[in-house]
Design an enzyme around this catalytic site. Structure first.
Site, PDB file in Angstrom:
ATOM      1  N   ASP A 124       0.859  -1.186   0.000  1.00 43.89           N
ATOM      2  CA  ASP A 124       0.000   0.000   0.000  1.00 43.89           C
ATOM      3  C   ASP A 124       0.901   1.244   0.000  1.00 43.89           C
ATOM      4  O   ASP A 124       2.134   1.142  -0.141  1.00 43.89           O
ATOM      5  CB  ASP A 124      -1.019  -0.042   1.157  1.00 43.89           C
ATOM      6  CG  ASP A 124      -0.414   0.254   2.522  1.00 43.89           C
ATOM      7  OD1 ASP A 124       0.830   0.404   2.624  1.00 43.89           O
ATOM      8  OD2 ASP A 124      -1.178   0.343   3.500  1.00 43.89           O
ATOM      9  N   CYS A 176       2.789  -3.143   4.146  1.00 43.18           N
ATOM     10  CA  CYS A 176       1.972  -1.981   4.508  1.00 43.18           C
ATOM     11  C   CYS A 176       2.717  -1.258   5.631  1.00 43.18           C
ATOM     12  O   CYS A 176       3.906  -1.511   5.847  1.00 43.18           O
ATOM     13  CB  CYS A 176       0.543  -2.372   4.865  1.00 43.18           C
ATOM     14  SG  CYS A 176       0.354  -3.338   6.370  1.00 43.18           S
ATOM     15  N   THR A 211       2.464  -1.146   9.144  1.00 42.64           N
ATOM     16  CA  THR A 211       2.896  -2.025  10.232  1.00 42.64           C
ATOM     17  C   THR A 211       3.081  -3.467   9.783  1.00 42.64           C
ATOM     18  O   THR A 211       3.633  -4.276  10.533  1.00 42.64           O
ATOM     19  CB  THR A 211       1.827  -2.057  11.341  1.00 42.64           C
ATOM     20  OG1 THR A 211       0.600  -2.527  10.757  1.00 42.64           O
ATOM     21  CG2 THR A 211       1.621  -0.680  11.958  1.00 42.64           C
ATOM     22  N   ARG A 218       7.030 -33.248  11.841  1.00 43.82           N
ATOM     23  CA  ARG A 218       6.095 -32.563  12.759  1.00 43.82           C
ATOM     24  C   ARG A 218       5.726 -31.178  12.235  1.00 43.82           C
ATOM     25  O   ARG A 218       4.599 -30.716  12.417  1.00 43.82           O
ATOM     26  CB  ARG A 218       6.672 -32.491  14.176  1.00 43.82           C
ATOM     27  CG  ARG A 218       7.884 -31.603  14.363  1.00 43.82           C
ATOM     28  CD  ARG A 218       8.348 -31.581  15.825  1.00 43.82           C
ATOM     29  NE  ARG A 218       9.480 -30.681  16.025  1.00 43.82           N
ATOM     30  CZ  ARG A 218      10.736 -30.972  15.711  1.00 43.82           C
ATOM     31  NH1 ARG A 218      11.044 -32.144  15.177  1.00 43.82           N
ATOM     32  NH2 ARG A 218      11.704 -30.087  15.913  1.00 43.82           N
TER      33      ARG A 218
HETATM   34  C1  RB5 Z   1      -2.218   2.882   6.387  1.00 48.22           C
HETATM   35  O1  RB5 Z   1      -2.289   4.113   6.989  1.00 48.22           O
HETATM   36  C2  RB5 Z   1      -1.945   1.804   7.422  1.00 48.22           C
HETATM   37  O2  RB5 Z   1      -3.076   1.600   8.219  1.00 48.22           O
HETATM   38  C3  RB5 Z   1      -1.527   0.512   6.745  1.00 48.22           C
HETATM   39  O3  RB5 Z   1      -0.411   0.732   5.959  1.00 48.22           O
HETATM   40  C4  RB5 Z   1      -1.181  -0.644   7.654  1.00 48.22           C
HETATM   41  O4  RB5 Z   1      -0.254  -0.277   8.618  1.00 48.22           O
HETATM   42  C5  RB5 Z   1      -2.324  -1.382   8.218  1.00 48.22           C
HETATM   43  O5  RB5 Z   1      -2.186  -2.401   8.904  1.00 48.22           O
END
Ligand code: RB5
Length: 146
Positions: A8, A65, A67, A133
């Site tokens: 993103d 993204c 986080t 396993r």
């Molecule tokens: C975008 O602002 C942010 O929410 C996205 O990149 C991500 O961190 C969501 O989990």
């Protein structure tokens, strides 16, 4: 090795760094976007990564993204996707050895470029152990249907 990669807006810049790094190493990259820092929804990118793996047969993916959390949650909704959010090379190593991860998820707002490239390198240089396993546990994940 063919790899699908998507991010993103919060992962866009890291995606570009990883693409040029992996291209230099001879990987074939399929870039499913996004292509700027303009805001987009990470589930839409996750859907493109999952489709490339499930329908087009690309063996591995990278999703990014801010986080890594949302991308990881969205990717793991797809059957046969095992997406691993990795903040350290050790997590990438274990995600392959024990969990046979097929998508590496990175946190564009937490993990710097150098560390991310180490994580990427570890992910692709580590095979699944194949130990019984661990294979049994991975199979149990893939069989989850509720
Ligand atoms: C975008 O602002 C942010 O929410 C996205 O990149 C991500 O961190 C969501 O989990």
């Amino acid at each position: 090795m063919k790899v699908v990669i998507g991010a993103d807006h919060a992962g866009y810049l890291l995606k570009e760094e990883i693409i040029s790094y992996l291209k230099r190493k001879g990987y074939e990259l399929v870039d499913v976007g996004t292509h700027s820092t303009e805001s987009v929804d990470y589930p839409d990118i996750a859907a493109k990564i999952a489709k490339a793996i499930i329908k087009d047969g690309i063996p591995y993916g990278i999703g990014i993204c801010g986080t890594g959390l949302g991308m990881d949650m969205a990717l793991n909704k797809y059957k046969s996707i095992r997406a691993a959010l990795c903040l350290y090379p050790y997590m990438a190593q274990m995600s392959k050895l024990d969990n046979d991860a097929n998508v590496l998820v990175l946190a564009g707002r937490l993990t710097g470029v150098e560390l991310s490239l180490q994580i990427v390198t570890t992910f692709f240089n580590t095979p699944f152990s194949g130990i019984e396993r661990h294979a049994r546990r991975v199979k149990k994940i893939d069989e989850i249907s509720i």
